[in-house]
Design an enzyme around this catalytic site. Structure first.
Site, short mmCIF file in Angstrom:
data_model
loop_
_atom_site.label_atom_id
_atom_site.label_comp_id
_atom_site.label_asym_id
_atom_site.label_seq_id
_atom_site.Cartn_x
_atom_site.Cartn_y
_atom_site.Cartn_z
N ARG A 47 5.63 34.79 6.65
CA ARG A 47 5.42 34.61 7.57
C ARG A 47 6.13 32.81 8.08
O ARG A 47 6.97 33.30 8.80
CB ARG A 47 4.11 33.09 8.03
CG ARG A 47 3.37 32.11 7.49
CD ARG A 47 3.00 31.18 7.81
NE ARG A 47 2.43 30.22 6.69
CZ ARG A 47 3.41 28.80 7.15
NH1 ARG A 47 4.17 28.54 7.60
NH2 ARG A 47 2.90 27.89 6.12
N TRP A 85 4.42 23.30 -7.47
CA TRP A 85 3.06 22.69 -6.98
C TRP A 85 3.06 21.35 -6.29
O TRP A 85 2.17 20.79 -6.04
CB TRP A 85 2.14 23.59 -6.77
CG TRP A 85 2.00 25.09 -6.62
CD1 TRP A 85 2.15 26.04 -7.11
CD2 TRP A 85 1.90 25.18 -5.09
NE1 TRP A 85 2.40 27.22 -6.25
CE2 TRP A 85 2.04 26.82 -4.99
CE3 TRP A 85 1.20 24.74 -3.77
CZ2 TRP A 85 1.34 27.91 -4.00
CZ3 TRP A 85 0.97 25.45 -2.46
CH2 TRP A 85 0.97 26.62 -3.06
#
Length: 296
Positions: free
Chosen positions: A199, A80
């Site tokens: 998604r 991250w």
């Protein structure tokens, strides 16, 4: 894990090329599903290595409700770091290396507080979803529901908060998951299945990570609610292969999957108490393909 390889081949055969926000370009299809029977073993790829320690550290980071990269960096997990590093460089003009940035994040709490936060990403939404009048710990509610009302159709956790998406370093790719409990065989505990919705699916690098993460979460939830892990289901929207990964994908498609490894999960009395040492994958490192890394 043959189904995963078939999924990659499907994208190569039926996908169309598109530009994307990274500037790399993708080959993509829309709307695909994969199913994994967890009774057949842990769904960790045997045609290339998946970094299970990184999977575990990230999932526990989510479950702790954290949104700052400091604890990840301190655990030598950099997955991250790109977003806060880019923000720091743009805001300060500093030509700082990732190594130097992470060192300061790890060692300087004030610096980490200012530059290490990602906004209200997964951990915030899972553990402290903010409504107009109250806040909801969705994970606590889920565990309680699985224990007290296992047949409910409301075992849903959402990471997608429309009012906060723009404040996130990256909107959630896997944005929701749902649990399902059914009767087990006679004399056996009831069975827990989990379906997650995604998604945007980086099919070569990201999806194997996601599969392992949600499989581990399913085992943890089952342990907490005295259930048996049963089926893991992936439902993807924009399923893509980055164009600079095509050759690596083709290399992986030449490899034959081996028998799945097994997960040995040390029991804990609460979901919040699991540590990386509680997660052990057995019979994984001996697969020949894992000693032949695929360059990225």
């Amino acid at each position: 894990m043959r189904s995963y390889l078939d999924y990659l081949q499907d994208i190569l055969d039926n996908g169309t090329k598109h530009a994307d926000r990274t500037g790399t370009g993708t080959i993509r299809v829309f709307g695909r599903q994969l199913r994994f029977d967890l009774t057949e073993g842990f769904p960790l790829l045997t045609t290339k290595r998946v970094w299970m320690r990184g999977v575990t550290e990230e999932l526990l980071w989510f479950l702790r409700g954290e949104t700052n990269i400091q604890s990840l960096v301190q655990a030598d997990v950099s997955i991250w770091t790109d977003w806060p590093l880019q923000q720091y460089r743009e805001a300060t003009g500093a030509d700082i290396s990732q190594e130097a940035f992470e060192k300061q994040i790890a060692e300087d709490d004030d610096f980490a507080e200012k530059w290490g936060d990602l906004g209200p990403v997964y951990g915030k939404q899972w553990r402290d979803f903010a409504g107009p009048e109250r806040r909801v710990d969705q994970i606590d509610r889920l565990v309680e529901g699985l224990r007290e009302d296992p047949q409910s159709r409301r075992h849903v956790v959402s990471a997608w908060h429309p009012a906060q998406v723009d404040d996130m370093a990256l909107p959630p790719c896997h944005y929701a998951f749902q649990c399902f409990v059914e009767e087990g065989p006679p004399g056996s505990p009831d069975r827990l299945s989990l379906l997650w919705q995604q998604r945007s699916v980086d099919s070569f690098l990201g999806l194997p990570f996601n599969i392992a993460s949600y499989a581990l979460l399913t085992h943890m939830l089952a342990q907490q609610a005295d259930l048996t892990p049963h089926e893991l289901i992936f439902h993807g929207g924009d399923c893509h292969i980055y164009q600079n990964h095509v050759e690596q994908v083709k290399e992986q498609l030449t490899r034959e999957p081996y028998e799945r490894p097994r997960l040995r999960l040390h029991p804990q009395d609460a979901l919040d108490n699991y540590t990386p040492n509680d997660v052990n994958i057995e019979d994984y490192d001996h697969h020949p393909a894992l000693s032949a890394p695929i360059a990225v």
